[in-house]
Motif scaffolding. Sequence first.
Motif, mmCIF file in Angstrom:
data_model
loop_
_atom_site.group_PDB
_atom_site.id
_atom_site.type_symbol
_atom_site.label_atom_id
_atom_site.label_comp_id
_atom_site.label_asym_id
_atom_site.label_seq_id
_atom_site.Cartn_x
_atom_site.Cartn_y
_atom_site.Cartn_z
ATOM 1 N N ARG A 13 7.438 2.228 3.359
ATOM 2 C CA ARG A 13 6.007 2.240 3.062
ATOM 3 C C ARG A 13 5.154 1.678 4.186
ATOM 4 O O ARG A 13 4.149 2.267 4.587
ATOM 5 N N ASN A 14 5.555 0.524 4.673
ATOM 6 C CA ASN A 14 4.727 -0.165 5.654
ATOM 7 C C ASN A 14 4.630 0.625 6.953
ATOM 8 O O ASN A 14 3.544 0.876 7.468
ATOM 9 N N GLU A 15 5.774 1.055 7.451
ATOM 10 C CA GLU A 15 5.784 1.779 8.720
ATOM 11 C C GLU A 15 5.215 3.188 8.570
ATOM 12 O O GLU A 15 4.907 3.838 9.568
ATOM 13 N N TRP A 16 5.105 3.648 7.336
ATOM 14 C CA TRP A 16 4.448 4.951 7.113
ATOM 15 C C TRP A 16 2.932 4.755 6.980
ATOM 16 O O TRP A 16 2.212 5.638 6.557
ATOM 17 N N GLY A 17 2.484 3.580 7.347
ATOM 18 C CA GLY A 17 1.043 3.301 7.359
ATOM 19 C C GLY A 17 0.448 3.226 5.972
ATOM 20 O O GLY A 17 -0.698 3.641 5.783
ATOM 21 N N LEU A 18 1.205 2.731 5.014
ATOM 22 C CA LEU A 18 0.748 2.628 3.623
ATOM 23 C C LEU A 18 0.298 4.004 3.105
ATOM 24 O O LEU A 18 -0.567 4.116 2.251
ATOM 25 N N GLY A 19 0.918 5.029 3.673
ATOM 26 C CA GLY A 19 0.556 6.399 3.290
ATOM 27 C C GLY A 19 -0.447 7.038 4.216
ATOM 28 O O GLY A 19 -0.761 8.219 4.093
ATOM 29 N N MET A 20 -0.939 6.298 5.200
ATOM 30 C CA MET A 20 -2.078 6.765 5.987
ATOM 31 C C MET A 20 -1.829 6.825 7.487
ATOM 32 O O MET A 20 -2.771 6.911 8.270
ATOM 33 N N GLY A 21 -0.571 6.779 7.913
ATOM 34 C CA GLY A 21 -0.255 6.636 9.337
ATOM 35 C C GLY A 21 -0.126 7.923 10.134
ATOM 36 O O GLY A 21 0.187 7.885 11.312
ATOM 37 N N HIS A 22 -0.342 9.062 9.461
ATOM 38 C CA HIS A 22 -0.204 10.340 10.163
ATOM 39 C C HIS A 22 1.166 10.498 10.821
ATOM 40 O O HIS A 22 1.279 10.998 11.940
ATOM 41 N N LYS A 23 2.198 10.068 10.097
ATOM 42 C CA LYS A 23 3.559 10.358 10.545
ATOM 43 C C LYS A 23 4.077 11.492 9.670
ATOM 44 O O LYS A 23 4.443 11.270 8.509
#
Lengths: 352, 352, 352, 352
Positions: free
Chosen positions: B279-289
């Motif tokens: 979750r965290n490294e995925w930008g809390l859902g907002m990381g454009h990964k």
Amino acid sequence: MKGFAMLKIGAVGWIEREKPKPGPIDAIVRPLAVGICTSDMHTVYDGPLGELTFIVGHEAAGEVVEVGSEVKDFKPGDRIVVGAITPDWRTIDVQRGWHQHSGGMLAAFKFTGVKDGVFAEYFHVNDADMNLAHLPNEIPLEMAVMLTDMIPTGFHGVELADIGFGMTVCVIGIGPVGLMSVAGARLRGAGRIIGVGTRPACVEAAKYYGATDIVSYKAGDIAEQVINLTEGQGVDVAIVAGGEKGGEGLSQAIKMTKAGSTISNVAYYSTGETLPIPRNEWGLGMGHKTIKGGVMPAGRYKLDRFIDLVKYNRLDPSKLATHVFHGMENIEKAWYLMKEKPVDLIKSVVIF
Amino acid sequence: MKGFAMLKIGAVGWIEREKPKPGPIDAIVRPLAVGICTSDMHTVYDGPLGELTFIVGHEAAGEVVEVGSEVKDFKPGDRIVVGAITPDWRTIDVQRGWHQHSGGMLAAFKFTGVKDGVFAEYFHVNDADMNLAHLPNEIPLEMAVMLTDMIPTGFHGVELADIGFGMTVCVIGIGPVGLMSVAGARLRGAGRIIGVGTRPACVEAAKYYGATDIVSYKAGDIAEQVINLTEGQGVDVAIVAGGEKGGEGLSQAIKMTKAGSTISNVAYYSTGETLPIPRNEWGLGMGHKTIKGGVMPAGRYKLDRFIDLVKYNRLDPSKLATHVFHGMENIEKAWYLMKEKPVDLIKSVVIF
Amino acid sequence: MKGFAMLKIGAVGWIEREKPKPGPIDAIVRPLAVGICTSDMHTVYDGPLGELTFIVGHEAAGEVVEVGSEVKDFKPGDRIVVGAITPDWRTIDVQRGWHQHSGGMLAAFKFTGVKDGVFAEYFHVNDADMNLAHLPNEIPLEMAVMLTDMIPTGFHGVELADIGFGMTVCVIGIGPVGLMSVAGARLRGAGRIIGVGTRPACVEAAKYYGATDIVSYKAGDIAEQVINLTEGQGVDVAIVAGGEKGGEGLSQAIKMTKAGSTISNVAYYSTGETLPIPRNEWGLGMGHKTIKGGVMPAGRYKLDRFIDLVKYNRLDPSKLATHVFHGMENIEKAWYLMKEKPVDLIKSVVIF
Amino acid sequence: MKGFAMLKIGAVGWIEREKPKPGPIDAIVRPLAVGICTSDMHTVYDGPLGELTFIVGHEAAGEVVEVGSEVKDFKPGDRIVVGAITPDWRTIDVQRGWHQHSGGMLAAFKFTGVKDGVFAEYFHVNDADMNLAHLPNEIPLEMAVMLTDMIPTGFHGVELADIGFGMTVCVIGIGPVGLMSVAGARLRGAGRIIGVGTRPACVEAAKYYGATDIVSYKAGDIAEQVINLTEGQGVDVAIVAGGEKGGEGLSQAIKMTKAGSTISNVAYYSTGETLPIPRNEWGLGMGHKTIKGGVMPAGRYKLDRFIDLVKYNRLDPSKLATHVFHGMENIEKAWYLMKEKPVDLIKSVVIF
């Protein structure tokens, strides 16, 4: 300071200028090496930009000598390269995705007429943190100069094209830009690469960079030759890096591509009212042959990417610098060599 | 005829079958060479498809021995390769752009459970004109076999990723698929390529195919290592070709990429309920990964493109075939070798 | 000056601050209207950013009261809107194409913890020329507030998805963001649009904005319901604007989509270690179900585009503002309303 | 059976033919309604395809009367629509992604010269399962006819363009195709839409479909007018659906667009050697103005998508059918009406 300038349409020579001063986010750079570019010839001898007097040249590796108060990542003594275009980065055009046209179409071409260029003792770079890149020591100057225009322009021909693995690509024009399109097409996964050109130095280099076939203007219509070579199929992608006269290269590109293909232009058309799209081969307007054309991308991020290609041995641009001069005063000699284009010339470079 | 089959979950052996017959647009092929695939191991030993009995194997170069009445471009005696997946081409899924899922998700995997595979005296190919490709004589059989799955799968990892010139790419897993992802990333213009793996044969091959750095699971958390290697930046693209266990490779890939990046998966997950997105490294859902994953493309057009890559010397897949057997009967030996994975193995191939 | 602040995790209240001062390219703005956002609730009550004290709020229309010396296009008295995120525009991240992550992942979220937000007498905007947009007089304040976050975020769910004309789209969560995803999907050419939600005010608004079907969590598993509604096909695109708890919405989205589809996430996950990808429905890693997730785009250019959508009557966001308060002091009331979410609430807005 | 045919260049009339027979995957259809198309006029009166005799017409809704032995999803009595182009689906071109050019550039245009068209008692459809779509009862015939060419062609102008939310779009030519480009641009999220045309019926319909501004050829140079309307900025996208004469529409489109834009052509150029790209406004080859042009997509999947747009009330194409005739014999009257183009005509339709 001294600079080599366009004096008026058709004439070049040395002029005197004050040494430039940096604004708060700018830098002043002393050239270590510069390249002479065919587009300089267009600008001076065809005069598409009109009567102007300015120091020419837009390809340079150099050393930072002064920076503005707000510059963070560069300091005097740093070895750098700078793109042939140097956009302003705080504009709506950048927000739209078009840094190349920041401030208006082609307005990022500051070295070419907006302000003085790089064939001088010093030159000015707007927004140093965004437009410069650190040049690693292991990259020699003859290569470094190619990072500023030849590589980004030739590779942009490839970026605009939509090359899938194993596709057949034709590169029209195998001067230094076209050669980098050949190299870029190989690095993008093309299968067969057909180079169009004649001069032996270019033909040899084209093969070195990945051309599998060479087609010469001298052997007849190039579109016909390419279509024959591909057993009537045509190519998936054509990159136009030559044939500017009357848009002949562009027209041939449209003729030699398949329905459902991309024609990608990095040639600079300095004369004429219109460029011709052949109606029939364009499928009467319905053939899905997409025509793109654009100036190279720039800025530090892109420069760093191209530096990585050289650093990690993906690309060796050194074959382009066939004629290397030493001493700023030899810019003049290098210039006329580029104008006359002897058969063994690809590109002339001057090491300061 | 004889074939080497999955008998039930966990068991393989020889079985007898009737020689297949072609429908009007189909072909029957006699294998000349086959490859053993890690995915065969998943299917047989993890049993994600359930209890099935069918002739295994989906990587083959061969000779056409019979064609249906409507086949136009192939005839008995033709030397061919066929993709590991063989879609039906007249479906809505193809019109949607997804031949891989023609008839339903993964339904184009006909050799793997829908019908018998290629480890047999003969095998059946649906829609020969669309699913076969002519194999040029200059391509040896050990290479030809790689055109059917290892190259298209490894390269699909690259196709799914959005690699720009000079970007930094990490390939997680450098077995035969991952090695082809390394080769594909280089051929797509990547700059730095970090391979993740341990076995010496694979490490050596990864460097040959273009890896600039190697990271080993044994030296600690791979995401941390990759982030350190890139000075805290992370990579632009991560291709997951290994680390299937619990989706660990996928999870690490998400951790090691920059905001605004692509994670491209070609690993086959045969067990577990879910795969974890950190979750965290995925930008809390907002990381454009962006997370992509898909089975290789197939069909004659794609096969021909990969053939061109080999033919025009863009790619030499021969390093993959570390263990070559002769004689159909050796499929069994080659199979168990693949199951045991000795340190010097990349891939086992059987020439008939 | 006064501001309404997060005091610590779980607690809000009024605090006193000095009036902010602009740097050379910045502006100081007096709010005319602000919106309370669900993400404020996540930040304060779940505490994913840790213990912080700062003025909350990131949705504001306002009036410029002071500008820095280098600001060109805005002056005191101008009526403006500002995006919920306000990037710095001179960074490598912007050159890479990711202004949302300028300075690092999610670093453009300045109003949320990097500095004070907008629920104050005045607030500070970095880079005014790039981050503000002029608000036309004909757009009322209740609508204007929606331009800052609800429209760009909801529409970004659509921008990330690859919606073709006539495709079937499911929007999971029909709070204010999800409603804007519904409206955006219709404006992107979707055919059938299935909204997932329960509260009557939201259901009614969803139909108004273009939902053709409504599915309720209360009637059973939503993926199953959607698959049944589409006769077993699933949807082409799922947009996740709700179901944050345990990533349930994301998981359901992956289950309900076709092979070859896009799942687009604009939900903000404030708790939990991982988000689950259902292995089987993700095609064992090979189903070509692309998972995207990202924070809204911002900057003046995008704001102007959304302003045009309202101005040219393509979109009427006024249905979102179900509860409008007058007077800055009512921020507190509006806040707790948003926390309690009565059945007739979509969004609370405060006009100063 | 009877059919209305091109007899030679410049001449049409009724002819007698044998009733067609289906191959194993084909269908025979009895028209229920047909539309007369401007492209029929080009084909007959400009003669770009040469001297040919064939039944004209390619826009039809109808009833299946006979199917081949392998047709699965259609049976006699089914109410259907069929695209103006009807590709073969088992070709390399389809594998390349170009069903429109299956068998060669524009070869999917079977009704226009490859075989007889639809202005007949019966007509033949190749590959019924792939080229027909079921027509829902709730869609009246006057609308149904628009699904075959006007909607897919007009919308393809939009699909080729890269329209972002709120962008400004100009549609050059507001005949029936251009009107559908206007409607499609609105459904794609355009903000301002400028229609170029003069005839009152078309102007009124353009406003109905979403045009915010109208520019007339009669008021001067259209590129200049559009640039003035947009305060010197130009438009983000220009869709060319008219101005075929000498490629004038295409040339104006290039002039009126911004640097970094798309020009999308769906006009059919039936005369002339070349189409002109204005050199200067194309940025001397470097302006990033992408020129696309292609024939509409077809096949059952796309037809179903457009049917959904009508079914879910996203689009009402009924305004196009300004002149509706009843009885097959009135094809002739409808034809000449289309040829003469009275001021109140958008499109003539014949219900059988």
